[in-house]
Design a protein around this motif. Structure first.
Motif, PDB file in Angstrom:
ATOM      1  N   SER A 100       0.819  -1.210   0.000  1.00 51.26           N
ATOM      2  CA  SER A 100       0.000   0.000   0.000  1.00 51.26           C
ATOM      3  C   SER A 100       0.853   1.261   0.000  1.00 51.26           C
ATOM      4  O   SER A 100       1.788   1.388   0.792  1.00 51.26           O
ATOM      5  CB  SER A 100      -0.911   0.008   1.230  1.00 51.26           C
ATOM      6  N   ALA A 113      -8.150  -7.834   6.483  1.00 53.29           N
ATOM      7  CA  ALA A 113      -7.127  -7.731   5.437  1.00 53.29           C
ATOM      8  C   ALA A 113      -6.710  -9.122   4.952  1.00 53.29           C
ATOM      9  O   ALA A 113      -6.528  -9.347   3.748  1.00 53.29           O
ATOM     10  CB  ALA A 113      -5.914  -6.967   5.960  1.00 53.29           C
ATOM     11  N   CYS A 139      -9.185   4.310  -2.630  1.00 54.88           N
ATOM     12  CA  CYS A 139      -9.555   4.206  -1.214  1.00 54.88           C
ATOM     13  C   CYS A 139      -8.610   3.238  -0.509  1.00 54.88           C
ATOM     14  O   CYS A 139      -8.155   3.491   0.613  1.00 54.88           O
ATOM     15  CB  CYS A 139     -10.997   3.721  -1.078  1.00 54.88           C
ATOM     16  N   ALA A 140      -8.313   2.122  -1.174  1.00 55.33           N
ATOM     17  CA  ALA A 140      -7.374   1.154  -0.607  1.00 55.33           C
ATOM     18  C   ALA A 140      -5.965   1.726  -0.583  1.00 55.33           C
ATOM     19  O   ALA A 140      -5.198   1.474   0.349  1.00 55.33           O
ATOM     20  CB  ALA A 140      -7.410  -0.137  -1.417  1.00 55.33           C
ATOM     21  N   ILE A 146      -3.669  -2.009   2.942  1.00 61.17           N
ATOM     22  CA  ILE A 146      -4.562  -2.483   1.892  1.00 61.17           C
ATOM     23  C   ILE A 146      -4.063  -1.938   0.563  1.00 61.17           C
ATOM     24  O   ILE A 146      -4.039  -0.733   0.344  1.00 61.17           O
ATOM     25  CB  ILE A 146      -6.013  -2.018   2.132  1.00 61.17           C
ATOM     26  N   SER A 147      -3.670  -2.814  -0.325  1.00 59.93           N
ATOM     27  CA  SER A 147      -3.047  -2.408  -1.579  1.00 59.93           C
ATOM     28  C   SER A 147      -4.089  -2.063  -2.638  1.00 59.93           C
ATOM     29  O   SER A 147      -4.953  -2.872  -2.963  1.00 59.93           O
ATOM     30  CB  SER A 147      -2.156  -3.542  -2.088  1.00 59.93           C
ATOM     31  N   GLY A 148      -3.964  -0.855  -3.190  1.00 62.35           N
ATOM     32  CA  GLY A 148      -4.837  -0.458  -4.277  1.00 62.35           C
ATOM     33  C   GLY A 148      -4.645  -1.328  -5.498  1.00 62.35           C
ATOM     34  O   GLY A 148      -5.609  -1.698  -6.180  1.00 62.35           O
ATOM     35  N   ILE A 171      -6.440  -4.608  -5.043  1.00 63.35           N
ATOM     36  CA  ILE A 171      -7.880  -4.448  -5.261  1.00 63.35           C
ATOM     37  C   ILE A 171      -8.178  -4.499  -6.759  1.00 63.35           C
ATOM     38  O   ILE A 171      -9.166  -5.109  -7.194  1.00 63.35           O
ATOM     39  CB  ILE A 171      -8.389  -3.120  -4.655  1.00 63.35           C
ATOM     40  N   PHE A 216      -4.687  -3.917   9.503  1.00 60.86           N
ATOM     41  CA  PHE A 216      -4.693  -4.035   8.046  1.00 60.86           C
ATOM     42  C   PHE A 216      -3.300  -4.406   7.522  1.00 60.86           C
ATOM     43  O   PHE A 216      -3.158  -5.269   6.659  1.00 60.86           O
ATOM     44  CB  PHE A 216      -5.126  -2.709   7.406  1.00 60.86           C
ATOM     45  N   SER A 249      -2.166  -8.010   5.717  1.00 58.51           N
ATOM     46  CA  SER A 249      -1.754  -7.990   4.311  1.00 58.51           C
ATOM     47  C   SER A 249      -0.495  -8.813   4.049  1.00 58.51           C
ATOM     48  O   SER A 249      -0.164  -9.100   2.896  1.00 58.51           O
ATOM     49  CB  SER A 249      -1.512  -6.544   3.858  1.00 58.51           C
TER      50      SER A 249
END
Length: 289
Positions: A11, A123, A150-151, A157-159, A162, A220, A224
């Motif tokens: 992230s 996560a 948002c991620a 949280i990796s965009g 996602i 989170f 991950s």
């Protein structure tokens, strides 16, 4: 942040947090509202730019943009040709981030511990979800950009991951490589809408429930780690044109890894990634002083 956001599993928000700019980033994004344009009309460009925190945002997003465009091809090559070494570096970096973000929590109690566990489990669950099929629908790509950003600003949280889950990752990465302005602009516009909306929620959480928010973000990041374990067994692949992409993997021990585990180099890069967090922390604290 740009380099991290290209990798599915790391992230950019984690990088923002460890470099000491996370809350300023959230606050600056929240400054983008209707009152900003009233300031421009009544007080002029200088007051507008100050309220926007323009220098900070331009420097940050210019850096992210340059990094994404310059490193996308290199990161893609490393993911295919040197995945163990790439993941080892980021694994060390993310482990250190757990300690770094966790120590910002002023008081651990039953509430913060519970939220930490919930964040970690959430996560972890996200990292186990199967990816969707490849898609290039313009409307879908718009919403992909909104969700991914948002991620992106959530540590842990990796965009990019996602986007993998949504089936948009390859489409967007190829568009960056090929300079497909339509797709890049569509995803970018979706990202702007998502960023402005989600930043308000984060700002409210930091203002009213800072410890709870930090414990959630720490969870989170911990959860991950499942996604970025360096040694994996490929269980399922999909072919997109001339590329074969692993869509389902299982973590394995380096000693049962099917191939060269590169254990020594992996350890060195993991330690380097771990140390880099604390080097960045020291640099950030020197600048504050």
């Amino acid at each position: 942040m740009g380099a991290a956001d290209v990798v599915p599993g790391v992230s950019g928000g984690t990088i923002a947090f460890i470099s000491g700019i996370y809350e300023e980033l959230i606050t600056s994004i929240n400054n983008i509202n209707l009152s900003l344009f009233k300031t421009l009309r009544k007080e002029g460009v200088k007051a507008f730019w100050t309220q926007l925190n323009g220098n900070f945002l331009v420097a940050l997003f210019l850096g992210i943009g340059i990094s994404v465009f310059s490193l996308a091809k290199l990161i893609s090559w490393l993911l295919i040709n040197e995945p163990v070494l790439l993941w080892s570096f980021f694994f060390g970096l993310v482990i250190a981030s757990v300690f770094f973000v966790g120590k910002a929590i002023e008081k651990w109690n039953l509430g913060t511990i519970t939220i930490f566990i919930i964040g970690a489990l959430a996560a972890y669950f996200i990292t186990t979800l199967p990816p969707s099929d490849h898609t290039d629908s313009i409307l879908f790509l718009f919403f992909s950009g909104a969700l991914a950003v948002c991620a992106m600003i959530l540590p842990g949280i990796s965009g990019a991951f996602i986007l993998v889950l949504l089936g948009s990752y390859k489409t967007i990465l190829d568009a960056v490589h090929e300079r497909d302005i339509t797709i890049v602009a569509t995803v970018g516009f979706g990202a702007i809408i998502g960023l402005l909306s989600f930043a308000k929620i984060l700002k409210w959480m930091f203002s009213n429930y800072k410890n709870i928010t930090l414990s959630l973000l720490t969870g989170f990041i911990l959860g991950s780690l499942n996604k970025i374990w360096p040694w994996k067994e490929v269980l399922e692949t999909k072919t997109y044109g001339d590329k074969i992409i692993a869509v389902k993997e299982a973590n394995v021990s380096p000693f049962s890894f099917d191939g060269n585990p590169q254990l020594l180099y992996a350890l060195v890069l993991g330690i380097f990634g771990f140390s880099l967090i604390f080097i960045l922390e020291k640099l950030a604290s020197k600048k504050e002083n």
